[in-house]
Design an enzyme around this catalytic site. Structure first.
Site, mmCIF file in Angstrom:
data_model
loop_
_atom_site.group_PDB
_atom_site.id
_atom_site.type_symbol
_atom_site.label_atom_id
_atom_site.label_comp_id
_atom_site.label_asym_id
_atom_site.label_seq_id
_atom_site.Cartn_x
_atom_site.Cartn_y
_atom_site.Cartn_z
ATOM 1 N N TYR A 1 0.565 12.051 14.368
ATOM 2 C CA TYR A 1 1.431 11.159 13.584
ATOM 3 C C TYR A 1 2.203 10.205 14.503
ATOM 4 O O TYR A 1 2.265 8.990 14.259
ATOM 5 C CB TYR A 1 2.375 12.023 12.755
ATOM 6 C CG TYR A 1 3.275 11.254 11.819
ATOM 7 C CD1 TYR A 1 2.825 10.824 10.568
ATOM 8 C CD2 TYR A 1 4.594 10.978 12.161
ATOM 9 C CE1 TYR A 1 3.653 10.127 9.701
ATOM 10 C CE2 TYR A 1 5.435 10.288 11.300
ATOM 11 C CZ TYR A 1 4.967 9.865 10.072
ATOM 12 O OH TYR A 1 5.788 9.180 9.217
ATOM 13 N N THR B 1 0.854 -1.193 0.000
ATOM 14 C CA THR B 1 0.000 0.000 0.000
ATOM 15 C C THR B 1 0.891 1.245 0.000
ATOM 16 O O THR B 1 2.071 1.170 0.362
ATOM 17 C CB THR B 1 -0.951 0.043 1.217
ATOM 18 O OG1 THR B 1 -0.200 0.395 2.384
ATOM 19 C CG2 THR B 1 -1.674 -1.281 1.419
ATOM 20 N N GLY B 2 0.316 2.368 -0.416
ATOM 21 C CA GLY B 2 1.134 3.578 -0.547
ATOM 22 C C GLY B 2 2.152 3.402 -1.660
ATOM 23 O O GLY B 2 3.224 4.034 -1.672
ATOM 24 N N SER C 1 -0.011 7.603 15.961
ATOM 25 C CA SER C 1 -0.347 6.580 14.954
ATOM 26 C C SER C 1 0.823 5.611 14.769
ATOM 27 O O SER C 1 0.628 4.403 14.649
ATOM 28 C CB SER C 1 -0.737 7.230 13.619
ATOM 29 O OG SER C 1 0.392 7.739 12.929
ATOM 30 N N ASP D 1 -2.624 2.111 -4.175
ATOM 31 C CA ASP D 1 -2.510 3.478 -3.668
ATOM 32 C C ASP D 1 -3.886 4.144 -3.714
ATOM 33 O O ASP D 1 -4.761 3.733 -4.477
ATOM 34 C CB ASP D 1 -1.513 4.293 -4.504
ATOM 35 C CG ASP D 1 -0.946 5.488 -3.722
ATOM 36 O OD1 ASP D 1 0.158 5.357 -3.153
ATOM 37 O OD2 ASP D 1 -1.625 6.535 -3.657
ATOM 38 N N LEU D 2 -4.039 5.165 -2.900
ATOM 39 C CA LEU D 2 -5.241 6.006 -2.965
ATOM 40 C C LEU D 2 -5.341 6.615 -4.359
ATOM 41 O O LEU D 2 -6.423 6.752 -4.917
ATOM 42 C CB LEU D 2 -5.110 7.111 -1.901
ATOM 43 C CG LEU D 2 -6.262 8.084 -1.748
ATOM 44 C CD1 LEU D 2 -7.533 7.361 -1.339
ATOM 45 C CD2 LEU D 2 -5.923 9.145 -0.696
#
Ligand code: NAP
Length: 259
Positions: free
Chosen positions: A167, A15-16, A170, A40-41
């Protein structure tokens, strides 16, 4: 450099994958023989990554193998589940390597941080990693397959950082999530590790003012920022059987920053 083909039979979901570390991870895993599912988005960016990938035995730079691109917002439960379903439908098996690199930051000092900025960052970085880890683990367990799950955290998740309460929380959460997943999934032959990059040259750090960059670089024992490829090297090791007895680890890739 001789490229080893440690991941010849692996299917790797990243992902990403459309930018920075995620893109470098896709390139490295493909060079080691893996088939890559790049998510990815930004679906167009994931597709662009796939166009850049090589396969084993191909001339340098020539795309080969049946890599594929996927668009998904990992912070949405339905999208994360559907991503795993799409990958399995496409390749007729669950991914044996799963790398969660999707991440964002919305920096602000604690005294001024909005609830919205808190929620957004936690949703992508922590909940998104949870959703992808869970969906991938469910797919692996129900098919009786072994796997390696690698979550990209950050060194700041261990030491904190000014202006980044959301951040940092997370990324600390990603470390704890990964350690707990490692404890629960070891019996199924699934290893879970996190990678803690330091200060790397990617689009995420491009927006930092040069004066701030210079200050941080001054604190790095290696004397320079890292590259996305530095992280990809470690991800490839954790994906491969060379790390077959490593699980629950948090591997720092920082040039010594905040060791
Ligand atoms: P980057 O270049 O900004 O890449 C992050 C990628 O994640 C982008 O392609 C982004 O897509 C995608 N993304 C964002 N939200 C998403 C979502 N909801 N669903 C799916 N994909 C999404 O940043 P990077 O530096 O490579 O960061 C990769 C990871 O490393 C992140 O988790 C980051 O926190 C971590 N990290 C980076 C550093 C560093 O110094 N760069 C240090 C420590 C840790 P869009 O572009 O469309 O938003």
């Amino acid at each position: 450099m001789t490229t080893q083909l440690r991941l010849r039979s692996a299917l790797a979901l990243v992902t990403g994958a459309g930018s920075g570390i995620g893109r470098a991870v896709c390139a490295r895993l493909a060079r080691e023989g893996a088939t890559v599912a790049a998510c990815d988005l930004n679906g167009a960016a994931a597709h662009e990554t796939v166009q850049l990938l090589e396969g084993p035995g191909s001339a340098q730079g020539a795309p080969r193998g049946n890599h594929a691109a996927f668009q998904a917002d990992v912070s949405e439960a339905r999208a994360a589940r559907s991503l795993l379903e799409q990958v399995q439908a496409c390749f007729s098996r669950p991914p044996s390597v799963v790398v969660s690199s999707a991440g964002i930051n919305q920096d602000e000092f604690l005294l001024h941080m909005s609830e919205d900025d808190w929620d957004k960052v936690i949703a992508v970085n922590l909940k998104g990693t949870f959703l992808v880890t869970q969906a991938a683990a469910q797919a692996l367990v129900s098919s009786g397959s072994h796997g390696s799950i690698i979550n990209i955290s950050s060194i700041v998740g261990k030491v904190g950082n000014m202006g980044q309460t959301n951040y940092v929380a997370s990324k600390a959460g990603v470390i704890g999530l990964t350690q707990t997943a490692a404890r629960e999934l070891g019996r199924h032959g699934i290893r879970c590790n996190s990678v803690l990059p330091g200060f790397m040259t990617t689009p995420m750090t491009q927006k930092i003012p040069q004066a701030v960059k210079d200050k941080v670089i001054g604190m790095i024992p290696m004397g320079h920022m890292g590259s996305p490829e530095d992280v990809a090297d470690v991800v490839a090791f954790l994906a491969s059987e060379d790390s077959g007895y490593i699980t629950g680890a948090s591997v720092e890739v920082t040039g010594g920053l905040w060791m």
